[in-house]
Write a protein that holds these residues in place. Sequence first.
Motif, PDB file in Angstrom:
ATOM      1  N   LEU A  13      27.128  34.331 -32.786  1.00 19.88           N
ATOM      2  CA  LEU A  13      28.489  33.844 -32.596  1.00 19.88           C
ATOM      3  C   LEU A  13      28.591  32.353 -32.914  1.00 19.88           C
ATOM      4  O   LEU A  13      29.545  31.903 -33.557  1.00 19.88           O
ATOM      5  N   ALA A  14      27.599  31.592 -32.445  1.00 19.87           N
ATOM      6  CA  ALA A  14      27.607  30.143 -32.654  1.00 19.87           C
ATOM      7  C   ALA A  14      27.527  29.790 -34.137  1.00 19.87           C
ATOM      8  O   ALA A  14      28.258  28.920 -34.621  1.00 19.87           O
ATOM      9  N   SER A  15      26.638  30.462 -34.866  1.00 21.35           N
ATOM     10  CA  SER A  15      26.486  30.167 -36.296  1.00 21.35           C
ATOM     11  C   SER A  15      27.707  30.623 -37.088  1.00 21.35           C
ATOM     12  O   SER A  15      28.137  29.951 -38.030  1.00 21.35           O
ATOM     13  N   LEU A  16      28.315  31.744 -36.694  1.00 21.43           N
ATOM     14  CA  LEU A  16      29.522  32.224 -37.367  1.00 21.43           C
ATOM     15  C   LEU A  16      30.694  31.282 -37.106  1.00 21.43           C
ATOM     16  O   LEU A  16      31.464  30.950 -38.028  1.00 21.43           O
ATOM     17  N   ALA A  17      30.831  30.848 -35.847  1.00 22.30           N
ATOM     18  CA  ALA A  17      31.904  29.910 -35.501  1.00 22.30           C
ATOM     19  C   ALA A  17      31.742  28.586 -36.239  1.00 22.30           C
ATOM     20  O   ALA A  17      32.726  27.924 -36.586  1.00 22.30           O
ATOM     21  N   MET A  18      30.507  28.192 -36.481  1.00 26.09           N
ATOM     22  CA  MET A  18      30.226  26.976 -37.239  1.00 26.09           C
ATOM     23  C   MET A  18      30.498  27.191 -38.725  1.00 26.09           C
ATOM     24  O   MET A  18      30.993  26.300 -39.431  1.00 26.09           O
ATOM     25  N   ALA A  19      30.201  28.388 -39.215  1.00 28.37           N
ATOM     26  CA  ALA A  19      30.311  28.676 -40.650  1.00 28.37           C
ATOM     27  C   ALA A  19      31.752  28.682 -41.140  1.00 28.37           C
ATOM     28  O   ALA A  19      32.044  28.164 -42.226  1.00 28.37           O
ATOM     29  N   VAL A  20      32.654  29.264 -40.351  1.00 28.55           N
ATOM     30  CA  VAL A  20      34.044  29.438 -40.805  1.00 28.55           C
ATOM     31  C   VAL A  20      34.715  28.115 -41.170  1.00 28.55           C
ATOM     32  O   VAL A  20      35.197  27.954 -42.303  1.00 28.55           O
ATOM     33  N   PRO A  21      34.777  27.119 -40.270  1.00 28.37           N
ATOM     34  CA  PRO A  21      35.440  25.855 -40.651  1.00 28.37           C
ATOM     35  C   PRO A  21      34.710  25.103 -41.761  1.00 28.37           C
ATOM     36  O   PRO A  21      35.346  24.475 -42.612  1.00 28.37           O
ATOM     37  N   ILE A  22      33.365  25.158 -41.747  1.00 28.87           N
ATOM     38  CA  ILE A  22      32.605  24.460 -42.791  1.00 28.87           C
ATOM     39  C   ILE A  22      32.909  25.039 -44.165  1.00 28.87           C
ATOM     40  O   ILE A  22      33.159  24.306 -45.141  1.00 28.87           O
ATOM     41  N   LEU A  23      32.904  26.368 -44.265  1.00 24.10           N
ATOM     42  CA  LEU A  23      33.173  27.012 -45.561  1.00 24.10           C
ATOM     43  C   LEU A  23      34.624  26.790 -45.998  1.00 24.10           C
ATOM     44  O   LEU A  23      34.891  26.603 -47.194  1.00 24.10           O
ATOM     45  N   ILE A  24      35.555  26.796 -45.041  1.00 23.68           N
ATOM     46  CA  ILE A  24      36.957  26.505 -45.381  1.00 23.68           C
ATOM     47  C   ILE A  24      37.075  25.077 -45.909  1.00 23.68           C
ATOM     48  O   ILE A  24      37.781  24.808 -46.893  1.00 23.68           O
ATOM     49  N   GLY A  25      36.372  24.148 -45.271  1.00 22.35           N
ATOM     50  CA  GLY A  25      36.380  22.760 -45.727  1.00 22.35           C
ATOM     51  C   GLY A  25      35.806  22.605 -47.125  1.00 22.35           C
ATOM     52  O   GLY A  25      36.348  21.872 -47.963  1.00 22.35           O
ATOM     53  N   LEU A  26      34.726  23.309 -47.406  1.00 23.17           N
ATOM     54  CA  LEU A  26      34.106  23.239 -48.731  1.00 23.17           C
ATOM     55  C   LEU A  26      35.017  23.841 -49.801  1.00 23.17           C
ATOM     56  O   LEU A  26      35.209  23.264 -50.873  1.00 23.17           O
ATOM     57  N   LEU A  27      35.580  25.009 -49.502  1.00 26.13           N
ATOM     58  CA  LEU A  27      36.430  25.704 -50.479  1.00 26.13           C
ATOM     59  C   LEU A  27      37.734  24.957 -50.745  1.00 26.13           C
ATOM     60  O   LEU A  27      38.298  25.054 -51.836  1.00 26.13           O
ATOM     61  N   SER A  28      38.214  24.208 -49.744  1.00 25.54           N
ATOM     62  CA  SER A  28      39.450  23.436 -49.915  1.00 25.54           C
ATOM     63  C   SER A  28      39.170  22.009 -50.375  1.00 25.54           C
ATOM     64  O   SER A  28      40.088  21.175 -50.411  1.00 25.54           O
TER      65      SER A  28
END
Length: 346
Positions: free
Chosen positions: A28-43
């Motif tokens: 859960l912790a790694s997934l919660a960390m992954a979502v905003p980071i990947l959104i930031g990278l893609l945007s």
Amino acid sequence: MIKKDIKKILSEILKLKEIKNTKDLPLLASLAMAVPILIGLLSNNLKLGITASLAAIMVVYFPLEGSFSERILMLIGCSFGFISVYTIGLIFSFNRIISVIVFGITVGIIHWTVSHFKLKPPKDFFFIMLCSTAISIPHQAISKIAENIGYLTFGTLSTCLIVFLYCLIVGKKSSLNKTMNIPHIPLEIKKNVIESVIFAVFLSIALGAGYYLNLANPYWVAVACIAVMQGSSARHIFLRSIQRVIGTLIGVIFCWGILLLVNNPWEICILIIIFQFIVEYLVPRNYGIAMIFITPMTIFLSEASTLFSKNHILFIQGRFFNTLVGSLIGIVGGYIVYHEKIREII
């Protein structure tokens, strides 16, 4: 006799505790960390991803057992706490003296509140870490402060959404019918207040020391201090400080080696996500070994935007020195917290 004591200390430092809990929380912790980071990278907005990912850490307070409403309310409460302390930090970062005073008062309130409701480990650690991080950021215009708060709020919302989906998908596994016992009865008032004051004073000293020594990231001193002071006894505090210093030393060397091999933000962000899982898995088992992965992860998070434009050796050396200073202050503070005679005088 001395050799036996040294061997005993070393065995405690290196021992891996047996923990029966599942891998749900690390995932859960790694997934919660992954979502905003990947959104930031893609945007193409890495600042959004990194700031929002700080909020993902609150998932560690999420109880895996209990009713659906109780668990979600716990997370919403933590979201409010994260946003509040981060906002206080950003607003009062305009003056070092004022920031140290406000930080101390905030720490005292955080510690009292967390002790009052007996929040599970890591207790007040991440609330204080977030506040110290924000208050160490050079003061910005109101629009920039609002922007950063918005990024963090986005992180809390995405984390709550991920946990909400987890509750729906893995509901039976998490014993939804079992009622959580969330205490509302405070600890002994005098003890709680005294502890809160001690934490406030020593965390203020830690942040002030970082400013006085003109360190690049003074909040690392405060973070090291609170990490050590959170030990459950005077002996545990001593062992925890050794684990943190040795783990950080190995961690900065490990981080330096990684930076020799990686050269783009995507690789760094993927490593942050992987390290988050490893850290959450290792922390309850062995804090010192976990520090080997915590160190590069926090360096990547704090220096992501300038990671490839700065001298790696300088901020890696800075991280180790900050940890050493903070740990020493934490040992003194922890000794006072658990020394009954001193507490009686206070």
